[in-house]
Motif scaffolding. Structure first.
Motif, PDB file in Angstrom:
ATOM      1  N   SER A   1       0.816  -1.212   0.000  1.00  0.00           N
ATOM      2  CA  SER A   1       0.000   0.000   0.000  1.00  0.00           C
ATOM      3  C   SER A   1       0.851   1.265   0.000  1.00  0.00           C
ATOM      4  O   SER A   1       0.340   2.358  -0.201  1.00  0.00           O
ATOM      5  N   GLY A   2       2.145   1.118   0.246  1.00  0.00           N
ATOM      6  CA  GLY A   2       3.037   2.279   0.271  1.00  0.00           C
ATOM      7  C   GLY A   2       4.482   1.815   0.275  1.00  0.00           C
ATOM      8  O   GLY A   2       4.765   0.626   0.126  1.00  0.00           O
ATOM      9  N   VAL A   3       5.380   2.759   0.428  1.00  0.00           N
ATOM     10  CA  VAL A   3       6.804   2.446   0.556  1.00  0.00           C
ATOM     11  C   VAL A   3       7.158   2.646   2.024  1.00  0.00           C
ATOM     12  O   VAL A   3       7.238   3.773   2.510  1.00  0.00           O
ATOM     13  N   HIS A   4       7.371   1.554   2.729  1.00  0.00           N
ATOM     14  CA  HIS A   4       7.564   1.625   4.176  1.00  0.00           C
ATOM     15  C   HIS A   4       9.022   1.698   4.591  1.00  0.00           C
ATOM     16  O   HIS A   4       9.331   1.974   5.750  1.00  0.00           O
ATOM     17  N   GLY A   5       9.937   1.423   3.668  1.00  0.00           N
ATOM     18  CA  GLY A   5      11.357   1.487   4.001  1.00  0.00           C
ATOM     19  C   GLY A   5      11.771   0.363   4.936  1.00  0.00           C
ATOM     20  O   GLY A   5      11.139  -0.685   5.016  1.00  0.00           O
ATOM     21  N   LYS A   6      12.837   0.620   5.681  1.00  0.00           N
ATOM     22  CA  LYS A   6      13.364  -0.383   6.617  1.00  0.00           C
ATOM     23  C   LYS A   6      12.477  -0.447   7.845  1.00  0.00           C
ATOM     24  O   LYS A   6      12.174   0.573   8.469  1.00  0.00           O
ATOM     25  N   GLN A   7      12.078  -1.672   8.208  1.00  0.00           N
ATOM     26  CA  GLN A   7      11.171  -1.825   9.335  1.00  0.00           C
ATOM     27  C   GLN A   7      11.389  -3.160  10.026  1.00  0.00           C
ATOM     28  O   GLN A   7      11.772  -4.141   9.394  1.00  0.00           O
ATOM     29  N   ASP A   8      11.152  -3.143  11.351  1.00  0.00           N
ATOM     30  CA  ASP A   8      11.209  -4.392  12.102  1.00  0.00           C
ATOM     31  C   ASP A   8       9.814  -5.010  12.120  1.00  0.00           C
ATOM     32  O   ASP A   8       8.889  -4.503  11.486  1.00  0.00           O
TER      33      ASP A   8
END
Length: 205
Positions: free
Chosen positions: A76-83
């Motif tokens: 749904s989007g560009v969330h980048g780096k995530q845990d």
């Protein structure tokens, strides 16, 4: 919601001829199954918590889409780096598609069944539809989509609501009942007896 509606234990004799009941052939809550979408990620993350030892120290990079085999998983989007906490909060398809492939189809099948999503519940004598899932011979892309609640996942709304209740209630949930009203002998509204509880659908931890 099902509207218009009728009592499925007392089907009107003019159900098929009375315009008041037009479209009222199916109770969607009890008798239907739908693609669950992202709420199914609660099943995938439950499996991941128990099957991936370093889950809480891992990260995933979401660029808005992911190529897995011949399939493209879109987000749904560009969330980048995530845990994992971010991935769940963002409902990230990219992260969960990768997690689903790491956990594997057999584990996801087991956790789906443990969650009660393939069971039929009796709600005041009415039996809910069973959910259906295809975990056999999936490509990596199909497994990714299945892990985010798409592909051929089908869930009954009642069973899904029971599972959400289990997540909120230490692993067990109340089985719903149909209630018109409850009153005392004086006509005063009264509290209900404790409802029937499921077994443990998810670990409280």
């Amino acid at each position: 919601v099902s509207s218009p509606s009728y009592d499925p234990l007392n089907v009107p004799s003019d159900l098929e001829t009375n315009d008041a009941y037009k479209g009222a052939y199916l109770n969607r809550f009890l008798s239907s199954a739908f693609t669950p979408g992202s709420v199914f990620k609660t099943v995938t993350v439950a499996a991941a918590i128990e099957k991936i030892p370093d889950l809480t120290s891992r990260t995933w990079d979401c660029t808005g889409s992911l190529q897995i085999g011949g399939d493209t998983i879109t987000c749904s989007g560009v969330h980048g780096k995530q845990d994992i906490y971010d991935a769940l909060a963002n409902s990230c398809n990219v992260a969960f598609a990768e997690i689903a492939n790491e956990v594997g189809a057999s584990a996801l099948k087991a956790y789906t069944e443990k969650a009660g999503l393939t069971d039929s519940y009796s709600v005041s004598g009415l039996h809910s539809a069973r959910g259906s899932f295809d975990w056999n011979g999936l490509t990596a892309g199909e497994l990714g989509w299945a892990g985010v609640g798409q592909y051929q996942d089908q869930v009954n709304p009642c069973a899904l609501m029971v599972y959400m209740g289990a997540i909120a209630n230490g692993g067990k949930a109340a089985v719903p009942r149909l209630i018109k009203k409850t009153t005392s002998s004086l006509g005063i509204p009264t509290s209900l007896n404790l409802p029937h509880k499921t077994g443990t659908l998810i670990s409280a931890d």
